[in-house]
Design a protein around this motif. Structure first.
Motif, mmCIF file in Angstrom:
data_model
loop_
_atom_site.group_PDB
_atom_site.id
_atom_site.type_symbol
_atom_site.label_atom_id
_atom_site.label_comp_id
_atom_site.label_asym_id
_atom_site.label_seq_id
_atom_site.Cartn_x
_atom_site.Cartn_y
_atom_site.Cartn_z
ATOM 1 N N GLY A 53 0.584 -1.213 0.059
ATOM 2 C CA GLY A 53 0.112 -0.069 -0.097
ATOM 3 C C GLY A 53 0.681 1.240 -0.015
ATOM 4 O O GLY A 53 0.315 2.329 -0.031
ATOM 5 N N SER A 54 2.038 1.184 0.294
ATOM 6 C CA SER A 54 3.037 2.259 0.107
ATOM 7 C C SER A 54 3.307 3.147 -1.034
ATOM 8 O O SER A 54 3.442 4.297 -1.253
ATOM 9 N N VAL A 55 2.919 2.299 -2.123
ATOM 10 C CA VAL A 55 3.010 2.994 -3.503
ATOM 11 C C VAL A 55 1.693 2.769 -4.468
ATOM 12 O O VAL A 55 1.343 3.736 -4.928
ATOM 13 N N SER A 56 1.199 1.708 -4.460
ATOM 14 C CA SER A 56 0.143 1.508 -4.985
ATOM 15 C C SER A 56 -1.220 2.614 -4.895
ATOM 16 O O SER A 56 -2.203 2.816 -5.666
ATOM 17 N N TRP A 57 -1.458 3.297 -3.881
ATOM 18 C CA TRP A 57 -2.231 4.183 -3.916
ATOM 19 C C TRP A 57 -2.144 5.439 -4.847
ATOM 20 O O TRP A 57 -3.163 6.224 -5.391
ATOM 21 N N SER A 58 -1.100 5.563 -5.487
ATOM 22 C CA SER A 58 -0.830 6.711 -6.380
ATOM 23 C C SER A 58 -0.918 6.202 -7.870
ATOM 24 O O SER A 58 -0.460 6.867 -8.888
ATOM 25 N N PHE A 59 -1.371 4.782 -7.989
ATOM 26 C CA PHE A 59 -1.470 4.257 -9.460
ATOM 27 C C PHE A 59 -2.865 4.172 -9.573
ATOM 28 O O PHE A 59 -3.685 3.804 -8.417
ATOM 29 N N ASP A 60 -3.572 4.027 -10.702
ATOM 30 C CA ASP A 60 -4.728 3.502 -11.038
ATOM 31 C C ASP A 60 -4.724 2.405 -11.758
ATOM 32 O O ASP A 60 -4.137 2.190 -12.754
ATOM 33 N N LYS A 61 -5.749 1.451 -11.464
ATOM 34 C CA LYS A 61 -5.745 0.095 -12.338
ATOM 35 C C LYS A 61 -6.646 0.209 -13.422
ATOM 36 O O LYS A 61 -8.105 0.758 -13.176
ATOM 37 N N LYS A 62 -6.098 0.253 -14.570
ATOM 38 C CA LYS A 62 -6.769 0.333 -15.733
ATOM 39 C C LYS A 62 -6.678 -0.662 -16.987
ATOM 40 O O LYS A 62 -5.510 -1.142 -16.944
ATOM 41 N N GLY A 63 -7.644 -0.851 -17.615
ATOM 42 C CA GLY A 63 -7.507 -1.631 -18.894
ATOM 43 C C GLY A 63 -6.813 -0.837 -19.918
ATOM 44 O O GLY A 63 -7.427 0.279 -20.203
ATOM 45 N N VAL A 64 -5.838 -1.331 -20.617
ATOM 46 C CA VAL A 64 -5.178 -0.480 -21.467
ATOM 47 C C VAL A 64 -5.240 -1.390 -23.081
ATOM 48 O O VAL A 64 -4.584 -2.519 -22.843
ATOM 49 N N ILE A 65 -5.550 -0.681 -24.023
ATOM 50 C CA ILE A 65 -5.468 -1.435 -25.306
ATOM 51 C C ILE A 65 -4.803 -0.529 -26.241
ATOM 52 O O ILE A 65 -5.147 0.578 -26.263
ATOM 53 N N VAL A 66 -3.697 -1.034 -26.904
ATOM 54 C CA VAL A 66 -3.041 -0.174 -27.903
ATOM 55 C C VAL A 66 -2.989 -0.788 -29.389
ATOM 56 O O VAL A 66 -2.905 -1.973 -29.272
ATOM 57 N N ILE A 67 -3.528 -0.105 -30.319
ATOM 58 C CA ILE A 67 -3.736 -0.403 -31.466
ATOM 59 C C ILE A 67 -2.703 0.148 -32.556
ATOM 60 O O ILE A 67 -2.529 1.490 -32.432
ATOM 61 N N GLU A 68 -1.981 -0.591 -33.293
ATOM 62 C CA GLU A 68 -1.171 0.248 -34.362
ATOM 63 C C GLU A 68 -1.917 0.575 -35.404
ATOM 64 O O GLU A 68 -2.758 -0.228 -36.112
ATOM 65 N N LYS A 69 -1.826 1.968 -35.911
ATOM 66 C CA LYS A 69 -2.792 2.573 -36.987
ATOM 67 C C LYS A 69 -2.609 1.676 -38.189
ATOM 68 O O LYS A 69 -3.539 1.631 -38.825
ATOM 69 N N ALA A 70 -1.338 1.366 -38.587
ATOM 70 C CA ALA A 70 -1.211 0.729 -39.751
ATOM 71 C C ALA A 70 -1.805 -0.605 -39.791
ATOM 72 O O ALA A 70 -1.718 -1.299 -41.040
ATOM 73 N N SER A 71 -2.181 -1.350 -38.685
ATOM 74 C CA SER A 71 -2.854 -2.576 -38.538
ATOM 75 C C SER A 71 -4.198 -2.784 -38.879
ATOM 76 O O SER A 71 -4.788 -3.770 -39.296
ATOM 77 N N THR A 72 -4.884 -1.448 -39.068
ATOM 78 C CA THR A 72 -6.318 -1.511 -39.373
ATOM 79 C C THR A 72 -6.593 -0.544 -40.507
ATOM 80 O O THR A 72 -5.873 0.357 -40.763
ATOM 81 N N LYS A 73 -7.717 -0.850 -41.395
ATOM 82 C CA LYS A 73 -8.108 -0.156 -42.462
ATOM 83 C C LYS A 73 -9.221 0.752 -41.810
ATOM 84 O O LYS A 73 -9.775 1.806 -42.446
#
Length: 245
Positions: A128-148
């Motif tokens: 708990g000494s550090v985790s309070w300053s982080f947010d748990k989030k789902g992150v999805i990254v898509i390369e632009k060139a990979s989709t039309k």
């Protein structure tokens, strides 16, 4: 696989050496093992397993490896008992670090993690000494060139599926979700034929810190040695690597 500043490690991730990929695949295999042990070997009824499979694919793990790991986890031949553990600590100048590990021996892993922090000028903190300053989030990254699909189309698909935020920068789209909505958004985008460079629930820092050259060198040694440890699955931190002073 670490929590670098926003776009810093995405391109580098795609060019991992064979040795680095092998280590990542081994760690992902453990995540598959835990997911199967907790919820069964059928992805259709095990959402955690579906999420880990998506993470495997984002790290270019071959389908054969994924299927082998799932079968091994479901079979009687896998007697090892692995569990997830989390450590929190500090690097130089108070930079914050969260370490997620998958281990069959808590004492060994705790000793290894503490040694790395101590050796390179950091220190392990309490839960708990550090985790309070982080947010748990789902992150999805898509390369632009990979989709039309156009940027507007990708954004609308993500928002309609329940994403919290959509950003477009350089060569990538980044979509963030609540942890609860991550699977739904990821699966909806996947159904539209989109492929991911990253797809996982992450610990995202609320604020980033910059380090001078000496502190940055020590911080890099801590991160690299943590990531090189076989038990460590993820390293999250709030160091802005592109903002070195």
């Amino acid at each position: 696989m670490s929590g670098h500043s926003k776009w810093h490690n995405i391109a580098a991730k795609k060019g991992k050496t064979d040795a680095a990929r092998g280590k990542i695949f081994t760690k992902l295999g453990r995540e598959l093992l835990i997911a199967v042990k907790e919820g069964g070997a059928d992805p259709a009824s095990n959402s955690k397993l579906r999420d880990v499979i998506a993470k495997c694919k984002a790290n270019n793990m071959p389908n054969d490896n994924i299927e082998r790991s799932i079968k091994r986890a479901a079979g009687e031949g896998s007697n090892a008992h692995y569990e997830d553990v989390v450590y929190e600590g500090y690097g130089p100048n108070g930079a914050q670090i969260i370490v997620e590990a998958t281990t069959d021996n808590r004492n060994r892993t705790a000793g290894d993690i503490r040694h790395i922090f101590d050796k390179f000028g950091g220190n392990l903190g309490a839960t708990g000494s550090v985790s309070w300053s982080f947010d748990k989030k789902g992150v999805i990254v898509i390369e632009k060139a990979s989709t039309k699909l156009s940027e507007d189309d990708v954004m609308m698909e993500a928002i309609e599926l329940g994403a919290d935020n959509f950003e477009s920068e350089d060569e990538f789209y980044e979509i963030t979700t609540s942890p609860d909505d991550f699977s739904k958004v990821r699966e909806g985008l996947e159904a539209k034929g989109l492929e991911f460079v990253e797809a996982e629930v992450k610990m995202v820092p609320q604020n980033y810190v910059s380090l001078d050259a000496d502190a940055a060198k020590k911080m890099r040694l801590i991160i690299d040695n943590l990531e090189d440890n076989d038990d460590v699955s993820e390293v999250w931190h709030n160091w802005d690597e592109e903002g070195e002073e």
